[in-house]
Design a protein around this motif. Structure first.
Motif, PDB file in Angstrom:
ATOM      1  N   ILE A  57      31.825  60.231  43.150  1.00 38.42           N
ATOM      2  CA  ILE A  57      33.148  59.884  43.665  1.00 38.42           C
ATOM      3  C   ILE A  57      32.971  58.736  44.655  1.00 38.42           C
ATOM      4  O   ILE A  57      31.859  58.477  45.125  1.00 38.42           O
ATOM      5  N   PHE A  58      34.074  58.066  44.970  1.00 34.18           N
ATOM      6  CA  PHE A  58      34.091  57.128  46.083  1.00 34.18           C
ATOM      7  C   PHE A  58      34.870  57.799  47.200  1.00 34.18           C
ATOM      8  O   PHE A  58      35.928  58.381  46.959  1.00 34.18           O
ATOM      9  N   ALA A  59      34.317  57.747  48.390  1.00 32.07           N
ATOM     10  CA  ALA A  59      34.958  58.397  49.533  1.00 32.07           C
ATOM     11  C   ALA A  59      35.036  57.416  50.688  1.00 32.07           C
ATOM     12  O   ALA A  59      34.145  56.583  50.881  1.00 32.07           O
ATOM     13  N   LYS A  60      36.088  57.542  51.458  1.00 30.38           N
ATOM     14  CA  LYS A  60      36.252  56.715  52.642  1.00 30.38           C
ATOM     15  C   LYS A  60      35.687  57.479  53.830  1.00 30.38           C
ATOM     16  O   LYS A  60      36.167  58.557  54.163  1.00 30.38           O
ATOM     17  N   TRP A  61      34.637  56.973  54.423  1.00 30.33           N
ATOM     18  CA  TRP A  61      34.030  57.548  55.617  1.00 30.33           C
ATOM     19  C   TRP A  61      34.345  56.604  56.759  1.00 30.33           C
ATOM     20  O   TRP A  61      33.771  55.522  56.846  1.00 30.33           O
ATOM     21  N   GLY A  62      35.285  56.995  57.599  1.00 31.66           N
ATOM     22  CA  GLY A  62      35.732  56.086  58.646  1.00 31.66           C
ATOM     23  C   GLY A  62      36.407  54.903  57.983  1.00 31.66           C
ATOM     24  O   GLY A  62      37.321  55.050  57.195  1.00 31.66           O
ATOM     25  N   GLU A  63      35.906  53.726  58.252  1.00 31.79           N
ATOM     26  CA  GLU A  63      36.445  52.512  57.639  1.00 31.79           C
ATOM     27  C   GLU A  63      35.625  52.058  56.443  1.00 31.79           C
ATOM     28  O   GLU A  63      35.877  51.010  55.878  1.00 31.79           O
ATOM     29  N   HIS A  64      34.650  52.850  56.040  1.00 33.80           N
ATOM     30  CA  HIS A  64      33.718  52.446  54.988  1.00 33.80           C
ATOM     31  C   HIS A  64      33.968  53.204  53.692  1.00 33.80           C
ATOM     32  O   HIS A  64      34.237  54.398  53.705  1.00 33.80           O
ATOM     33  N   LEU A  65      33.849  52.514  52.572  1.00 31.97           N
ATOM     34  CA  LEU A  65      33.936  53.123  51.261  1.00 31.97           C
ATOM     35  C   LEU A  65      32.517  53.297  50.739  1.00 31.97           C
ATOM     36  O   LEU A  65      31.764  52.317  50.637  1.00 31.97           O
ATOM     37  N   VAL A  66      32.146  54.540  50.443  1.00 32.33           N
ATOM     38  CA  VAL A  66      30.796  54.826  49.963  1.00 32.33           C
ATOM     39  C   VAL A  66      30.862  55.589  48.653  1.00 32.33           C
ATOM     40  O   VAL A  66      31.830  56.308  48.384  1.00 32.33           O
ATOM     41  N   SER A  70      25.503  56.079  48.644  1.00 30.00           N
ATOM     42  CA  SER A  70      25.219  54.667  48.354  1.00 30.00           C
ATOM     43  C   SER A  70      26.237  53.762  49.028  1.00 30.00           C
ATOM     44  O   SER A  70      27.445  53.917  48.845  1.00 30.00           O
ATOM     45  N   HIS A  71      25.712  52.805  49.785  1.00 27.15           N
ATOM     46  CA  HIS A  71      26.548  51.788  50.430  1.00 27.15           C
ATOM     47  C   HIS A  71      26.479  50.468  49.659  1.00 27.15           C
ATOM     48  O   HIS A  71      26.889  49.428  50.168  1.00 27.15           O
ATOM     49  N   GLU A  72      25.956  50.503  48.439  1.00 27.91           N
ATOM     50  CA  GLU A  72      25.765  49.280  47.666  1.00 27.91           C
ATOM     51  C   GLU A  72      27.072  48.521  47.425  1.00 27.91           C
ATOM     52  O   GLU A  72      27.056  47.303  47.306  1.00 27.91           O
ATOM     53  N   GLU A  73      28.182  49.230  47.340  1.00 31.86           N
ATOM     54  CA  GLU A  73      29.478  48.577  47.103  1.00 31.86           C
ATOM     55  C   GLU A  73      30.323  48.541  48.369  1.00 31.86           C
ATOM     56  O   GLU A  73      31.533  48.342  48.309  1.00 31.86           O
ATOM     57  N   ASN A  74      29.688  48.716  49.517  1.00 37.61           N
ATOM     58  CA  ASN A  74      30.376  48.730  50.798  1.00 37.61           C
ATOM     59  C   ASN A  74      30.169  47.379  51.482  1.00 37.61           C
ATOM     60  O   ASN A  74      29.097  47.106  52.016  1.00 37.61           O
ATOM     61  N   PRO A  75      31.170  46.506  51.492  1.00 37.45           N
ATOM     62  CA  PRO A  75      31.001  45.182  52.097  1.00 37.45           C
ATOM     63  C   PRO A  75      30.771  45.248  53.611  1.00 37.45           C
ATOM     64  O   PRO A  75      30.253  44.298  54.189  1.00 37.45           O
ATOM     65  N   ALA A  76      31.114  46.356  54.237  1.00 34.74           N
ATOM     66  CA  ALA A  76      30.933  46.489  55.683  1.00 34.74           C
ATOM     67  C   ALA A  76      29.580  47.124  56.046  1.00 34.74           C
ATOM     68  O   ALA A  76      29.311  47.361  57.214  1.00 34.74           O
ATOM     69  N   PHE A  77      28.719  47.357  55.046  1.00 34.48           N
ATOM     70  CA  PHE A  77      27.434  47.993  55.334  1.00 34.48           C
ATOM     71  C   PHE A  77      26.599  47.120  56.266  1.00 34.48           C
ATOM     72  O   PHE A  77      26.479  45.914  56.082  1.00 34.48           O
ATOM     73  N   ASP A  78      26.016  47.772  57.277  1.00 33.34           N
ATOM     74  CA  ASP A  78      25.162  47.084  58.244  1.00 33.34           C
ATOM     75  C   ASP A  78      23.700  47.413  57.915  1.00 33.34           C
ATOM     76  O   ASP A  78      23.241  48.521  58.168  1.00 33.34           O
ATOM     77  N   PRO A  79      22.957  46.452  57.355  1.00 33.50           N
ATOM     78  CA  PRO A  79      21.561  46.720  56.999  1.00 33.50           C
ATOM     79  C   PRO A  79      20.677  47.019  58.215  1.00 33.50           C
ATOM     80  O   PRO A  79      19.585  47.564  58.075  1.00 33.50           O
TER      81      PRO A  79
END
Length: 168
Positions: free
Chosen positions: A4-13, A92-101
């Motif tokens: 599934i895709f879930a919104k965690w805070g402001e992030h889509l994971v 997976s944050h692979e499709e999360n543009p806000a991911f902070d490496p």
């Protein structure tokens, strides 16, 4: 396996439940959780500002996963029991543009899940982040946990272990 895709805070994971997944990179395990069972009921804990869920939390540096899940079940639910690994959620944050490496979470991490058969239930003291615990019929868990629908896949896997033992 279910995703599934879930919104965690402001992030889509992207969350993927993988039953019995062998975890080889322990450093990528971001948390451990327990489906705690007693007399046919599931124990859920209410965590401050997050609602009801299975007890769980972060693994301390150098801590084994099994020790961490036993510690978290006691800290949040004041229960002790025997555990068996049931699977993991791949986060997976692979499709999360806000991911902070450079952040505290890996690009792909795992949440490990165990079934706990409770052998000791201690008085609930509210010393940690949980404010209460409740005992829920397995068929009612879906109406109490409002996290994401993967919790039902996790519960189903935990109950399968129960059937493997010949206990219904």
């Amino acid at each position: 396996m279910a995703s599934i895709f879930a919104k965690w805070g402001e992030h889509l994971v992207k969350l993927t439940w993988i039953p019995q997944m062998k975890i080889t990179e322990l450093t990528k395990v971001t948390s451990v959780h327990a489906v705690c069972m007693l007399d046919g009921y599931v124990m859920l804990v209410h965590i401050k500002n997050r609602g009801f869920n299975y007890p769980g939390g972060h693994v301390e540096p150098g801590e084994e996963l099994e020790k961490a899940v036993l510690r978290e079940a006691y800290e949040e639910g004041y229960v002790i029991g025997s555990i068996q690994y049931i699977g993991a959620i791949e986060v997976s944050h692979e499709e999360n543009p806000a991911f902070d490496p450079n952040g505290k979470y890996p690009l792909i991490g795992y949440q490990a899940f165990y079934r706990m058969d409770i052998t000791e239930c201690h008085p609930f003291l509210r010393k940690h982040e949980s404010v209460t615990r409740i005992w829920v019929e397995t068929s009612e868990v879906q109406y109490v946990i409002h996290d994401h629908e993967l919790s039902q896949f996790i519960l189903a896997e935990a109950l399968t272990l129960n059937m493997d033992k010949g206990v219904i």
